[in-house]
Scaffold this motif. Sequence first.
Motif, short mmCIF file in Angstrom:
data_model
loop_
_atom_site.label_atom_id
_atom_site.label_comp_id
_atom_site.label_asym_id
_atom_site.label_seq_id
_atom_site.Cartn_x
_atom_site.Cartn_y
_atom_site.Cartn_z
N SER A 129 -8.76 3.02 -3.68
CA SER A 129 -8.54 3.76 -2.43
C SER A 129 -8.17 2.81 -1.30
O SER A 129 -7.25 3.09 -0.52
CB SER A 129 -9.80 4.54 -2.08
N TYR A 130 -8.88 1.67 -1.21
CA TYR A 130 -8.58 0.69 -0.17
C TYR A 130 -7.20 0.09 -0.35
O TYR A 130 -6.49 -0.18 0.63
CB TYR A 130 -9.64 -0.40 -0.16
N THR B 88 -13.25 2.92 -5.25
CA THR B 88 -13.20 2.50 -3.84
C THR B 88 -12.12 1.44 -3.63
O THR B 88 -11.37 1.50 -2.65
CB THR B 88 -14.56 1.94 -3.39
N LYS C 214 -17.85 -1.29 0.87
CA LYS C 214 -16.87 -1.79 1.85
C LYS C 214 -16.99 -3.30 2.00
O LYS C 214 -15.98 -4.01 2.06
CB LYS C 214 -17.07 -1.10 3.19
N LYS D 101 -6.36 -0.91 3.59
CA LYS D 101 -7.57 -1.54 4.13
C LYS D 101 -7.86 -2.88 3.44
O LYS D 101 -8.48 -3.76 4.02
CB LYS D 101 -8.77 -0.61 3.96
N ARG D 102 -7.48 -3.00 2.18
CA ARG D 102 -7.67 -4.22 1.42
C ARG D 102 -6.42 -4.47 0.60
O ARG D 102 -5.62 -3.57 0.37
CB ARG D 102 -8.87 -4.11 0.46
N ALA E 27 -14.69 -5.42 -1.57
CA ALA E 27 -14.55 -4.03 -1.96
C ALA E 27 -13.84 -3.87 -3.30
O ALA E 27 -14.05 -2.89 -4.01
CB ALA E 27 -13.78 -3.27 -0.88
N GLU E 28 -12.97 -4.80 -3.65
CA GLU E 28 -12.20 -4.64 -4.87
C GLU E 28 -12.99 -4.99 -6.12
O GLU E 28 -12.56 -4.72 -7.23
CB GLU E 28 -10.94 -5.51 -4.82
N SER F 174 -4.59 2.58 0.83
CA SER F 174 -4.65 2.86 2.26
C SER F 174 -4.28 1.65 3.10
O SER F 174 -4.05 1.77 4.31
CB SER F 174 -6.06 3.33 2.64
N SER G 86 0.83 -1.20 0.00
CA SER G 86 0.00 0.00 0.00
C SER G 86 0.87 1.26 0.00
O SER G 86 0.55 2.24 -0.68
CB SER G 86 -0.95 0.00 1.20
#
Length: 297
Positions: free
Chosen positions: A43-44, A40, A191, A49-50, A168-169, A47, A9
Amino acid sequence: MDTSSTAFSAALRAAIARSGLSLDRLQARLQANGIPVSVTALSYWQSGKRQPERRSSLSAVRVLEDVLGLTPGELLTLLPPPKPRGSARRRAGPGTVNFPAQALQVLLEKVGAPHALEQQHRLNLMSLHDLCEIADGGGQRAMTARAVFQSTADGQDRWLLVYDHGGAEAVPPRLHALRNCRAGRVEIDTKHGLTAAELLFDRVIDRGETQLIEYTLTNGGPPYPDSANTYYREFRRPVREYLLEIRFDTAPRRCWQYTRRGPDAAEDRRDLELDTTGGVHSVALDFGPGVFGIAWD
């Protein structure tokens, strides 16, 4: 957080910053290369998150490396091995909703049906036919469903569809109402990768009456979302007849039907023969609660 995921990330975030490209422009570049990824998801990924895990997501990372001016493999080598997918959901017990409960309830409230799960018993599912289309490379191109309901109460005019589009992906599939219904309110939880949609009947049905509807879920591609070499339904209540049909652009080596009827029940398998068109089907009668599916390799 996994340090390798953090490394990925951080490297992606730094590369995007150097490029000066917005996530919207990156998504457009990926789309131009035939790679559907949501903003999204991007972005994840940056960051932490994923992390990209699916085959289509790894393809997106390869294109990102090129778009961002990185050397081939510069981002991919920072990813940890993908986590197993699907097995936990398939092991879950019948008679339960295998979606995040709180996220699902929020979706139901947004679509104006906070008590939908309790009210679905007003429509008995008499017959269901799923046709799943698997493209070259193993991705799921589309799923078309034909369902017949019988009402147990007066004034029934809709069915609520809730489906998991892969986290989310994954880009949510497009819903098209084909027969005797139309799409109503649609709400998406990016999400958790969940979508709730109303299918509004073309007429109101009363107790004892039946309604046949048909709809399709179509994925963007190619490449299409990874099917993980399986398609299945989990039935919370019994269904009189379930026909599952898989059509392959490229026929697999072998296929089998599998069923699970309880949280601790063993999986039953039966080999299936491909037909002359390279497809396969299986039928369940008076089945449920439980899981019924087809897998292949």
